[in-house]
Scaffold this motif. Structure first.
Motif, short mmCIF file in Angstrom:
data_model
loop_
_atom_site.label_atom_id
_atom_site.label_comp_id
_atom_site.label_asym_id
_atom_site.label_seq_id
_atom_site.Cartn_x
_atom_site.Cartn_y
_atom_site.Cartn_z
N ALA A 109 66.03 0.71 38.32
CA ALA A 109 66.70 0.07 37.18
C ALA A 109 67.06 1.08 36.09
N HIS A 110 66.11 1.90 35.71
CA HIS A 110 66.37 2.85 34.63
C HIS A 110 67.47 3.84 35.01
N MET A 117 65.47 -13.50 32.51
CA MET A 117 64.92 -14.05 33.74
C MET A 117 64.59 -12.96 34.75
N GLY A 118 65.27 -11.82 34.67
CA GLY A 118 64.92 -10.70 35.54
C GLY A 118 63.46 -10.31 35.37
N VAL A 127 66.90 -4.38 36.49
CA VAL A 127 65.60 -4.65 37.11
C VAL A 127 65.77 -5.56 38.33
N ALA A 128 66.65 -6.55 38.22
CA ALA A 128 66.90 -7.44 39.36
C ALA A 128 67.38 -6.64 40.57
N ILE A 129 68.36 -5.76 40.34
CA ILE A 129 68.86 -4.91 41.43
C ILE A 129 67.73 -4.06 41.97
N GLY A 130 66.95 -3.46 41.08
CA GLY A 130 65.86 -2.59 41.50
C GLY A 130 64.82 -3.31 42.34
N MET A 131 64.43 -4.52 41.93
CA MET A 131 63.42 -5.28 42.68
C MET A 131 63.91 -5.60 44.08
N TYR A 132 65.15 -6.07 44.17
CA TYR A 132 65.68 -6.45 45.48
C TYR A 132 65.86 -5.24 46.38
N GLN A 133 66.45 -4.19 45.85
CA GLN A 133 66.77 -3.03 46.68
C GLN A 133 65.51 -2.27 47.12
N ILE A 134 64.54 -2.13 46.23
CA ILE A 134 63.34 -1.40 46.63
C ILE A 134 62.54 -2.21 47.64
N ILE A 164 63.42 -12.96 47.24
CA ILE A 164 63.81 -12.40 45.94
C ILE A 164 65.32 -12.57 45.74
N GLN A 165 66.08 -12.32 46.81
CA GLN A 165 67.53 -12.47 46.73
C GLN A 165 67.92 -13.88 46.29
N GLN A 166 67.31 -14.87 46.89
CA GLN A 166 67.68 -16.26 46.59
C GLN A 166 67.35 -16.64 45.15
N VAL A 167 66.19 -16.22 44.65
CA VAL A 167 65.82 -16.59 43.29
C VAL A 167 66.67 -15.82 42.28
N LEU A 168 67.05 -14.59 42.60
CA LEU A 168 67.95 -13.84 41.71
C LEU A 168 69.31 -14.54 41.62
#
Length: 353
Positions: A247-248, A181-182, A265-272, A290-294
């Motif tokens: 993420a990598h 899902m990420g 990837v989830a962490i990367g999307m939210y943090q960036i 993004i936070q809520q959907v994650l």
């Protein structure tokens, strides 16, 4: 459902259909008229689906198989000799076929082995994880990891056929559904606001499940279009790396033993996106959506490291060219862009991510 990736002589079909695995031989016989097949899988997937695949093939082909340990640690440069040895012992020639039966690790590893063994053997991808179905099995990026970073040895090598059976996801553990899902959320973020809204409108993966074949098809279709426009990752295809720069490095920092790829990837999307909002490069409130959907799909938001801890690995990332770093940001949900910057984008060394 049939989609076609149109790349001239490297074009290939993708079929997405419930129970297609049990019919795989019918599709393979249409595109492959050789003698031998090497199936590469792992010790989670092969016991579940190996016999089903072989039964559809073995009346027409001489089938061999290699079963590797599951997990990212297998996608290592040092695994390649084991794969090449098995192919040699099976007398696989350039006129034969490799089938990758598994998730992203097997798809990447088997794909790179197929691309490099005898300078190229035909490849079929049968992805069995959500992440592989929506992302890594399509587009021809194949690679292995080095201790210094993820996917640092690889190639662009298109498969001849991709077969996607959504029903095999029923045997996945919850963590690896969340992992996939990420990448699904990524596609909504970068290219499809309606897909993102669909994900927002459900309360869990179980709530979403009835729509899953259509969601897989939409993600694959987005990737198909992007790859057709930019096969070799020099322009638009970079958008698929949203969240991946962080993420990598997170995956590598923990030696691929803690966060899975989709979790990272989830962490990367939210943090960036948080960083981009602070710099005025993305509208306020985007990171909150993004936070809520994650959270809805059981994905993490942080890894507990400082940016400073990650910058050395970011400097080695493939997207860091001649000191120039391309990061993927959002104009808004569903509309992404490439921001040319450098390592100073992540210069807040004490910041926790």
């Amino acid at each position: 459902m049939k989609l076609t990736v149109n790349l001239g002589k490297d074009s290939y079909p993708i079929y997405i259909e419930n129970n297609i695995l049990s019919q795989a031989g019918n599709y393979i016989r249409k595109m492959y008229h050789g003698k031998r097949i090497m199936i590469i899988s792992d010790d989670n997937v092969f016991p579940l689906y190996g016999d089903t695949l072989i039964r559809t093939l073995d009346s027409d082909y001489e089938c061999h198989h290699l079963v590797l340990p599951h997990g990212e640690a297998t996608k290592d440069f040092q695994t390649l000799p084991t794969v090449y040895k098995a192919m040699l012992e099976a007398k696989i020639s350039r006129s034969d076929l490799v089938i990758a039966l598994g998730g992203g690790v097997i798809g990447d590893l088997a794909g790179f082995a197929a691309s490099s063994y005898l300078r190229g053997v035909r490849l079929v991808q049968i992805p069995t994880s959500l992440l592989a179905q929506v992302d890594s099995s399509v587009g021809g990026k194949v690679a292995v990891d080095l201790p210094e970073g993820k996917n640092l040895v690889g190639a662009f090598y298109q498969p001849s056929l991709v077969l996607i059976d959504p029903l095999v996801l029923n045997t996945l553990k919850e963590r690896f559904i969340n992992d996939g899902m990420g990448e699904v959320i990524k596609y909504g973020c970068i290219k499809d606001a309606d897909l993102f809204s669909t994900l927002e409108s459900h309360s869990s993966f179980e709530d979403l499940k009835e729509e899953l074949p259509a969601i897989i098809t939409r993600c694959v279709d987005i990737k198909r279009m992007v790859v057709e426009n930019d096969q070799f990752d020099t322009g638009e295809r970079m958008l698929l790396n949203f969240g991946h720069t962080l993420a990598h490095t997170i995956e590598q920092h923990f030696h691929y033993q803690r966060e899975s790829h989709g979790e990272a990837v989830a962490i990367g999307m939210y943090q960036i996106t948080r960083i981009a909002e602070e710099k005025g490069l993305t509208p306020k409130g985007t990171a909150d959506r993004i936070q809520q959907v994650l959270k809805t799909y059981g994905l993490p938001l942080e890894c507990g490291l400082t940016l400073g801890t990650l910058t050395e690995a970011i400097a080695l990332d493939k997207k860091n060219l001649n000191g120039n770093l391309n990061v993927i940001l959002l104009h808004e949900i569903g509309d992404s862009y490439i921001k040319a910057t450098d390592i100073q984008f992540f210069a807040e060394t004490a910041r926790l991510v």
